[in-house]
Scaffold this motif. Structure first.
Motif, PDB file in Angstrom:
ATOM      1  N   LEU A 207       0.829  -1.207   0.000  1.00  0.00           N
ATOM      2  CA  LEU A 207       0.000   0.000   0.000  1.00  0.00           C
ATOM      3  C   LEU A 207       0.863   1.255   0.000  1.00  0.00           C
ATOM      4  O   LEU A 207       0.612   2.198  -0.758  1.00  0.00           O
ATOM      5  CB  LEU A 207      -0.917  -0.012   1.220  1.00  0.00           C
ATOM      6  CG  LEU A 207      -1.885   1.171   1.370  1.00  0.00           C
ATOM      7  CD1 LEU A 207      -2.856   1.216   0.204  1.00  0.00           C
ATOM      8  CD2 LEU A 207      -2.636   1.073   2.692  1.00  0.00           C
ATOM      9  N   LEU A 208       1.881   1.284   0.835  1.00  0.00           N
ATOM     10  CA  LEU A 208       2.769   2.454   0.897  1.00  0.00           C
ATOM     11  C   LEU A 208       3.496   2.677  -0.426  1.00  0.00           C
ATOM     12  O   LEU A 208       3.789   3.815  -0.800  1.00  0.00           O
ATOM     13  CB  LEU A 208       3.778   2.287   2.031  1.00  0.00           C
ATOM     14  CG  LEU A 208       3.216   2.516   3.438  1.00  0.00           C
ATOM     15  CD1 LEU A 208       4.138   1.943   4.501  1.00  0.00           C
ATOM     16  CD2 LEU A 208       2.983   4.007   3.676  1.00  0.00           C
ATOM     17  N   GLN A 381      -4.284   1.624 -10.636  1.00  0.00           N
ATOM     18  CA  GLN A 381      -4.730   0.553  -9.749  1.00  0.00           C
ATOM     19  C   GLN A 381      -6.190   0.723  -9.301  1.00  0.00           C
ATOM     20  O   GLN A 381      -6.548   0.396  -8.174  1.00  0.00           O
ATOM     21  CB  GLN A 381      -3.801   0.454  -8.533  1.00  0.00           C
ATOM     22  CG  GLN A 381      -2.356   0.172  -8.913  1.00  0.00           C
ATOM     23  CD  GLN A 381      -1.449   0.031  -7.709  1.00  0.00           C
ATOM     24  OE1 GLN A 381      -1.852  -0.461  -6.672  1.00  0.00           O
ATOM     25  NE2 GLN A 381      -0.219   0.471  -7.857  1.00  0.00           N
ATOM     26  N   GLY A 382      -7.001   1.245 -10.178  1.00  0.00           N
ATOM     27  CA  GLY A 382      -8.427   1.342  -9.879  1.00  0.00           C
ATOM     28  C   GLY A 382      -8.763   2.207  -8.690  1.00  0.00           C
ATOM     29  O   GLY A 382      -9.841   2.081  -8.113  1.00  0.00           O
ATOM     30  N   GLY A 383      -7.868   3.098  -8.301  1.00  0.00           N
ATOM     31  CA  GLY A 383      -8.123   3.972  -7.161  1.00  0.00           C
ATOM     32  C   GLY A 383      -7.565   3.451  -5.849  1.00  0.00           C
ATOM     33  O   GLY A 383      -7.746   4.087  -4.811  1.00  0.00           O
ATOM     34  N   GLU A 384      -6.857   2.308  -5.855  1.00  0.00           N
ATOM     35  CA  GLU A 384      -6.279   1.755  -4.624  1.00  0.00           C
ATOM     36  C   GLU A 384      -4.936   2.411  -4.334  1.00  0.00           C
ATOM     37  O   GLU A 384      -3.912   1.749  -4.172  1.00  0.00           O
ATOM     38  CB  GLU A 384      -6.109   0.239  -4.747  1.00  0.00           C
ATOM     39  CG  GLU A 384      -7.415  -0.529  -4.883  1.00  0.00           C
ATOM     40  CD  GLU A 384      -7.196  -2.027  -4.926  1.00  0.00           C
ATOM     41  OE1 GLU A 384      -6.029  -2.461  -4.919  1.00  0.00           O
ATOM     42  OE2 GLU A 384      -8.180  -2.764  -4.951  1.00  0.00           O
ATOM     43  N   LEU A 385      -4.921   3.727  -4.274  1.00  0.00           N
ATOM     44  CA  LEU A 385      -3.677   4.481  -4.138  1.00  0.00           C
ATOM     45  C   LEU A 385      -3.749   5.428  -2.946  1.00  0.00           C
ATOM     46  O   LEU A 385      -4.763   6.098  -2.738  1.00  0.00           O
ATOM     47  CB  LEU A 385      -3.427   5.325  -5.401  1.00  0.00           C
ATOM     48  CG  LEU A 385      -3.261   4.596  -6.723  1.00  0.00           C
ATOM     49  CD1 LEU A 385      -3.440   5.577  -7.874  1.00  0.00           C
ATOM     50  CD2 LEU A 385      -1.896   3.952  -6.804  1.00  0.00           C
ATOM     51  N   LEU A 386      -2.661   5.509  -2.201  1.00  0.00           N
ATOM     52  CA  LEU A 386      -2.532   6.593  -1.230  1.00  0.00           C
ATOM     53  C   LEU A 386      -2.196   7.865  -2.001  1.00  0.00           C
ATOM     54  O   LEU A 386      -1.322   7.850  -2.871  1.00  0.00           O
ATOM     55  CB  LEU A 386      -1.421   6.281  -0.226  1.00  0.00           C
ATOM     56  CG  LEU A 386      -1.588   5.013   0.619  1.00  0.00           C
ATOM     57  CD1 LEU A 386      -0.379   4.825   1.531  1.00  0.00           C
ATOM     58  CD2 LEU A 386      -2.870   5.064   1.432  1.00  0.00           C
ATOM     59  N   THR A 387      -2.875   8.954  -1.681  1.00  0.00           N
ATOM     60  CA  THR A 387      -2.710  10.161  -2.498  1.00  0.00           C
ATOM     61  C   THR A 387      -2.276  11.398  -1.724  1.00  0.00           C
ATOM     62  O   THR A 387      -2.053  12.440  -2.329  1.00  0.00           O
ATOM     63  CB  THR A 387      -4.029  10.491  -3.234  1.00  0.00           C
ATOM     64  OG1 THR A 387      -5.079  10.648  -2.268  1.00  0.00           O
ATOM     65  CG2 THR A 387      -4.389   9.392  -4.211  1.00  0.00           C
ATOM     66  N   VAL A 392      -0.398   8.651   4.142  1.00  0.00           N
ATOM     67  CA  VAL A 392       0.895   7.979   4.250  1.00  0.00           C
ATOM     68  C   VAL A 392       1.386   7.968   5.692  1.00  0.00           C
ATOM     69  O   VAL A 392       1.914   6.957   6.174  1.00  0.00           O
ATOM     70  CB  VAL A 392       1.930   8.670   3.331  1.00  0.00           C
ATOM     71  CG1 VAL A 392       3.338   8.164   3.614  1.00  0.00           C
ATOM     72  CG2 VAL A 392       1.577   8.421   1.876  1.00  0.00           C
ATOM     73  N   GLU A 393       1.205   9.077   6.395  1.00  0.00           N
ATOM     74  CA  GLU A 393       1.666   9.151   7.783  1.00  0.00           C
ATOM     75  C   GLU A 393       0.945   8.122   8.646  1.00  0.00           C
ATOM     76  O   GLU A 393       1.574   7.421   9.465  1.00  0.00           O
ATOM     77  CB  GLU A 393       1.441  10.565   8.323  1.00  0.00           C
ATOM     78  CG  GLU A 393       2.092  10.854   9.660  1.00  0.00           C
ATOM     79  CD  GLU A 393       1.241  10.438  10.852  1.00  0.00           C
ATOM     80  OE1 GLU A 393       1.809  10.148  11.923  1.00  0.00           O
ATOM     81  OE2 GLU A 393      -0.009  10.396  10.690  1.00  0.00           O
TER      82      GLU A 393
END
Length: 453
Positions: A207-208, A381-387, A392-393
């Motif tokens: 995920l990170l 990735q279909g929106g499975e992103l940290l933005t 992130v923190e």
């Protein structure tokens, strides 16, 4: 959230359509006070989401405009409350007078992001979905819009939820064994804990790893235009952004400081930095400009190295080439290709070389294709992103908590102490989706929103 709020939901200025939005107790009645349907059904009694045609009124009952209106009853609405919308022509004066009439009917002015904040507080959206609303509004490329839409549909929430649920199951199993020793429950074993921790850590690492792509989609790829003076960096910047962002003259060294602009090239959003030409500085101001240029190149994810194809390489060109080769990605641009060539791609140690003419705008499509290949639009990735940094923190904190639990397991720490770290990780993941987030954090998030959303 007991108050009725109202706002203009369309951008300021004149437009074809203007929208007024209400949410809260009395939304249907307040909307009815400023809307007179031409048919027999009063707006307050209309079926949910059925458009009615009628007249928009001011506070004194005078007709302002023809309009469409609809209502949505709680909980089946965007905010989870009773809501109403009025659609008229996009006249700032008409919208202003109608909004004043809504205030007179009992509404107050909505705060920035208050509609979406109510949707979050009423469980219609989680926090990652609420943030996706703003990312979707701000999207500047098709890839960014698709990623935000996927996140709004819950793609990131589901990915986080899978990690969260696995850790909750681990914690619940431990407490069940502890609290009900007489029940025939599976024993709480060290190998079970180790496997669960390893699985969660691998999922968090994956995920990170999405953050770099998520940041590129929402904020753009940091891109530096690098080269010696008078090779056409500023002309190229102007060609990319489509207007005269930088001053261009025949005199070398016109750009003495970094100039920033945003442009979309090959479907990729770029944060462009036009740098001062790399050369021996003649005064303090020029020295500072060159130092900033080097710093911009060293922190960029992409460097456009600009060379004058009509002249042989100079020592300054070679110094710029050495700096450009340190960047994660570099495309060498042979500018002034409208003149007889002296330099060719075969003379240069770069895999990506693109002839361009900033003066005539030639070669920019080929450059866009190279940029698109480096940052493929399909990798969202279909929106499975940290933005964003908040996400992130929280993910990093969850990972740190699980690492401590894993280290403790190796040292023979008792399970109850290990589980305290696991439960800290659960809380950190809860902050990602808003399951365990404080009011101060949600207030900061929704302050980013525009009024009416």
């Amino acid at each position: 959230m007991s108050q009725l709020i109202a706002a203009i939901a369309t951008p300021p200025g004149t437009g074809g359509v203007g929208i007024l939005r209400l949410s809260g107790p009395g939304a249907r009645e307040a909307a009815s006070a400023v809307f007179r349907p031409l048919g027999p059904t009063p707006l307050a009694e209309a079926p949910d989401r059925q458009l009615l045609y009628g007249k928009l009124l001011d506070g004194s009952g005078q007709v302002l405009d023809s309009a469409l209106a609809f209502v949505s009853r709680a909980p089946r609405s965007y905010t989870g409350e009773d809501t109403a919308e009025l659609h008229c022509h996009g006249s700032p004066m008409v919208l202003s007078l109608a909004l004043e009439a809504l205030y007179a009917a009992g509404a107050r002015a909505a705060q920035p992001g208050e509609f979406t904040q109510r949707a979050f507080l009423n469980g219609k959206l989680d926090l990652t979905q609420a943030e996706a609303v703003m990312d979707l509004i701000d999207a500047e490329t098709p890839a960014a819009a698709r990623a935000a839409a996927g996140q709004l549909e819950g793609a990131l929430s589901r990915r986080i939820g899978a990690i969260y649920d696995g850790l909750v199951d681990l914690s619940a199993h431990f407490h069940a064994v502890l609290d009900y020793p007489d029940e025939e429950l599976d024993p709480f074993r060290t190998d079970t804990i180790a496997a669960a921790l390893d699985q969660a850590l691998r999922a968090l690492d994956a995920l990170l790893a999405t953050y770099q792509r998520g940041r590129q989609l929402t904020r753009g790829v940091p891109t530096a235009l690098l080269g010696r003076p008078n090779v056409g960096k500023s002309s190229l910047l102007n060609a990319l952004v489509g207007y005269q962002r930088a001053i261009v003259t025949q005199a070398p060294g016109t750009t003495r400081d970094t100039i920033e602009a945003r442009a979309t090239l090959g479907g990729v959003l770029l944060n462009l930095t036009d740098t001062a030409g790399l050369r021996e500085a003649g005064d303090e101001a020029e020295r500072l400009g060159v130092a900033r240029s080097r710093a911009a190149a060293e922190t960029a994810e992409l460097v456009f190295l600009v060379l004058d194809a009509s002249q042989p390489l100079t020592q300054e060109d070679r110094e710029a080439m050495a700096l450009a080769q340190k960047a994660p990605h570099c495309i060498c641009l042979l500018n002034k290709s409208d003149l007889p060539p002296v330099l060719t791609a075969q003379d240069l140690p770069f895999a990506q070389v693109c002839p361009v003419s900033a003066k005539e705008g030639r070669g920019l499509e080929d450059l866009g294709a190279l940029v698109a290949a480096l940052f493929p639009a399909g990798d969202s990735q279909g929106g499975e992103l940290l933005t964003n940094a908040r996400q992130v923190e929280a993910a990093h904190r969850a990972r740190g908590d699980l690492e401590r639990a894993q280290e403790g397991l190796g040292l023979g720490t008792p399970p109850d102490l290990l589980l305290s770290d696991v439960e800290e990780a659960i809380r950190a993941l809860g902050e990602l989706t808003g399951a365990s987030v404080g009011e101060d954090i949600t207030a900061r998030i929704f302050q980013r929103f525009c009024v009416g959303k």
